[in-house]
Design a protein around this motif. Structure first.
Motif, PDB file in Angstrom:
ATOM      1  N   LEU A 188     -13.243 -54.617 -24.954  1.00 58.89           N
ATOM      2  CA  LEU A 188     -12.816 -55.610 -25.581  1.00 58.89           C
ATOM      3  C   LEU A 188     -13.501 -56.482 -26.316  1.00 58.89           C
ATOM      4  N   MET A 189     -15.006 -55.994 -26.393  1.00 57.15           N
ATOM      5  CA  MET A 189     -15.920 -56.632 -26.914  1.00 57.15           C
ATOM      6  C   MET A 189     -16.400 -57.778 -26.284  1.00 57.15           C
ATOM      7  N   ILE A 190     -15.908 -58.240 -24.956  1.00 59.26           N
ATOM      8  CA  ILE A 190     -16.207 -59.559 -24.309  1.00 59.26           C
ATOM      9  C   ILE A 190     -16.708 -59.346 -22.912  1.00 59.26           C
ATOM     10  N   SER A 191     -16.443 -58.197 -22.536  1.00 54.84           N
ATOM     11  CA  SER A 191     -16.999 -57.711 -20.993  1.00 54.84           C
ATOM     12  C   SER A 191     -17.795 -56.240 -20.824  1.00 54.84           C
ATOM     13  N   LYS A 192     -18.229 -56.176 -19.819  1.00 57.61           N
ATOM     14  CA  LYS A 192     -18.904 -54.872 -19.375  1.00 57.61           C
ATOM     15  C   LYS A 192     -17.888 -54.071 -18.487  1.00 57.61           C
ATOM     16  N   VAL A 193     -17.907 -53.167 -18.792  1.00 56.66           N
ATOM     17  CA  VAL A 193     -17.557 -52.095 -17.605  1.00 56.66           C
ATOM     18  C   VAL A 193     -18.467 -51.187 -16.712  1.00 56.66           C
ATOM     19  N   ARG A 194     -18.801 -51.246 -15.640  1.00 60.05           N
ATOM     20  CA  ARG A 194     -19.746 -50.531 -15.241  1.00 60.05           C
ATOM     21  C   ARG A 194     -19.402 -49.179 -14.418  1.00 60.05           C
ATOM     22  N   GLY A 195     -19.945 -48.149 -14.396  1.00 60.03           N
ATOM     23  CA  GLY A 195     -19.360 -46.856 -13.656  1.00 60.03           C
ATOM     24  C   GLY A 195     -20.399 -46.063 -13.278  1.00 60.03           C
ATOM     25  N   SER A 196     -20.296 -44.959 -12.305  1.00 62.96           N
ATOM     26  CA  SER A 196     -21.088 -43.959 -12.111  1.00 62.96           C
ATOM     27  C   SER A 196     -20.658 -42.869 -11.872  1.00 62.96           C
ATOM     28  N   PHE A 197     -21.563 -41.780 -11.647  1.00 59.04           N
ATOM     29  CA  PHE A 197     -21.207 -40.306 -11.215  1.00 59.04           C
ATOM     30  C   PHE A 197     -21.512 -39.966  -9.826  1.00 59.04           C
ATOM     31  N   GLY A 198     -20.802 -39.596  -8.831  1.00 58.81           N
ATOM     32  CA  GLY A 198     -21.210 -39.479  -7.669  1.00 58.81           C
ATOM     33  C   GLY A 198     -21.654 -38.288  -7.232  1.00 58.81           C
ATOM     34  N   SER A 199     -21.608 -37.174  -8.024  1.00 57.44           N
ATOM     35  CA  SER A 199     -22.088 -35.832  -7.873  1.00 57.44           C
ATOM     36  C   SER A 199     -23.167 -35.485  -8.906  1.00 57.44           C
ATOM     37  N   PHE A 200     -24.408 -35.437  -8.641  1.00 59.41           N
ATOM     38  CA  PHE A 200     -25.510 -34.872  -9.504  1.00 59.41           C
ATOM     39  C   PHE A 200     -26.500 -34.275  -8.758  1.00 59.41           C
ATOM     40  N   SER A 201     -27.518 -33.520  -9.509  1.00 58.89           N
ATOM     41  CA  SER A 201     -28.493 -32.892  -8.791  1.00 58.89           C
ATOM     42  C   SER A 201     -30.027 -32.630  -9.964  1.00 58.89           C
ATOM     43  N   GLY A 202     -31.142 -32.785  -9.322  1.00 54.64           N
ATOM     44  CA  GLY A 202     -32.073 -32.463 -10.254  1.00 54.64           C
ATOM     45  C   GLY A 202     -33.267 -32.428  -9.488  1.00 54.64           C
ATOM     46  N   THR A 203     -34.370 -31.876 -10.256  1.00 52.91           N
ATOM     47  CA  THR A 203     -35.793 -31.707  -9.836  1.00 52.91           C
ATOM     48  C   THR A 203     -36.814 -32.282 -10.640  1.00 52.91           C
ATOM     49  N   VAL A 204     -37.861 -32.865 -10.107  1.00 48.09           N
ATOM     50  CA  VAL A 204     -38.894 -33.572 -10.777  1.00 48.09           C
ATOM     51  C   VAL A 204     -39.931 -32.702 -10.500  1.00 48.09           C
ATOM     52  N   VAL A 205     -40.701 -31.969 -11.393  1.00 43.01           N
ATOM     53  CA  VAL A 205     -41.814 -31.065 -11.110  1.00 43.01           C
ATOM     54  C   VAL A 205     -42.958 -31.663 -11.564  1.00 43.01           C
ATOM     55  N   VAL A 206     -43.794 -32.360 -10.712  1.00 44.43           N
ATOM     56  CA  VAL A 206     -44.819 -32.984 -10.708  1.00 44.43           C
ATOM     57  C   VAL A 206     -45.959 -32.130 -11.161  1.00 44.43           C
ATOM     58  N   ALA A 207     -46.667 -32.245 -12.165  1.00 47.58           N
ATOM     59  CA  ALA A 207     -48.071 -31.440 -12.609  1.00 47.58           C
ATOM     60  C   ALA A 207     -49.315 -32.062 -12.293  1.00 47.58           C
ATOM     61  N   ALA A 208     -50.247 -31.597 -11.979  1.00 42.35           N
ATOM     62  CA  ALA A 208     -51.825 -31.889 -11.671  1.00 42.35           C
ATOM     63  C   ALA A 208     -51.824 -33.212 -12.514  1.00 42.35           C
ATOM     64  N   GLU A 209     -51.486 -32.938 -13.751  1.00 40.57           N
ATOM     65  CA  GLU A 209     -51.724 -34.145 -14.680  1.00 40.57           C
ATOM     66  C   GLU A 209     -50.377 -34.959 -14.970  1.00 40.57           C
ATOM     67  N   PRO A 210     -50.073 -36.081 -14.187  1.00 40.45           N
ATOM     68  CA  PRO A 210     -48.775 -36.446 -13.898  1.00 40.45           C
ATOM     69  C   PRO A 210     -47.912 -36.727 -15.434  1.00 40.45           C
ATOM     70  N   LEU A 211     -48.562 -36.990 -16.453  1.00 39.48           N
ATOM     71  CA  LEU A 211     -47.843 -36.941 -17.693  1.00 39.48           C
ATOM     72  C   LEU A 211     -47.364 -35.859 -18.061  1.00 39.48           C
ATOM     73  N   SER A 212     -47.569 -34.559 -17.436  1.00 35.84           N
ATOM     74  CA  SER A 212     -47.359 -33.358 -17.863  1.00 35.84           C
ATOM     75  C   SER A 212     -46.214 -32.775 -17.020  1.00 35.84           C
ATOM     76  N   SER A 213     -45.646 -33.771 -16.386  1.00 38.02           N
ATOM     77  CA  SER A 213     -44.441 -33.601 -15.331  1.00 38.02           C
ATOM     78  C   SER A 213     -43.405 -33.133 -16.139  1.00 38.02           C
ATOM     79  N   THR A 214     -42.333 -32.668 -15.273  1.00 41.45           N
ATOM     80  CA  THR A 214     -40.782 -32.483 -16.248  1.00 41.45           C
ATOM     81  C   THR A 214     -39.969 -32.938 -14.989  1.00 41.45           C
ATOM     82  N   VAL A 215     -38.643 -33.002 -15.686  1.00 35.99           N
ATOM     83  CA  VAL A 215     -37.366 -33.400 -15.020  1.00 35.99           C
ATOM     84  C   VAL A 215     -36.410 -32.561 -15.772  1.00 35.99           C
TER      85      VAL A 215
END
Length: 181
Positions: free
Chosen positions: A28-55
């Protein structure tokens, strides 16, 4: 301040029980609604050089929760996410840049069959051993997207001007991951 060099290279699995995939949208242009997702998964692959890591991460659209079942059902339906046809939202990183005291995580976000590049402001919150013999890592990330760019166009014009649901949506992540054995 946490140092990326404290990360041990390897696979880190997102612990959904200690993580949050949330969002904020204008109502309504006046307030904020917050929400979330309860089911998710993922992997962070940390590389020897951290800035080359992936998600990589996947979110179950049907697990959306805003605290109102009527609204949640509408969001799962064809007006918005069309969860039956597009059951997941997917993120695949394409790069990480050091921005001094923080980082930028860039990647391809796919929502409702539409893929766009997005930049997350990323904070590395640190590494810690847990009481069960594992090692945990924490990250905080946030971005803002245009929902219309992902095909989430439903809206209602208001008599006073403006619209029922704002176009801009903030995605807010609090991620804890555990080092894979």
């Amino acid at each position: 301040m946490a140092n990326l060099n404290d990360l041990t290279p390897g696979n880190w699995n997102i612990d959904a029980a200690h993580s949050t995939v949330g969002f904020v949208a204008r109502h309504l242009m006046i307030s904020k609604v917050r929400g979330s997702f309860g089911s998710f998964s993922g992997t962070v692959v940390v590389a020897a050089e951290p800035l080359s890591s992936t998600v990589t991460a996947s979110v179950d659209i049907a697990s959306i929760s805003t605290g109102d079942e009527g609204r949640d059902s509408h969001l799962r339906g064809t007006d918005f996410f069309d969860a039956e046809t597009h059951p997941t939202m997917v993120f695949v990183s394409t790069g990480i840049k050091d921005k001094g005291s923080a980082f930028v995580l860039t990647g391809d976000l796919t929502v409702k069959g539409v893929t766009k590049s997005v930049d997350f402001a990323l904070e590395f919150d640190g590494v810690s051993p847990d009481p069960w013999g594992g090692t945990r890592v924490g990250f905080t990330a946030e971005t803002e997207i245009s929902r219309k760019e992902f095909g989430l166009e439903w809206n209602v014009a208001l008599e006073t001007g403006g619209v029922l649901v704002g176009d801009k949506v903030k995605i807010q992540l609090e991620i804890e991951a555990v080092r894979a054995a």
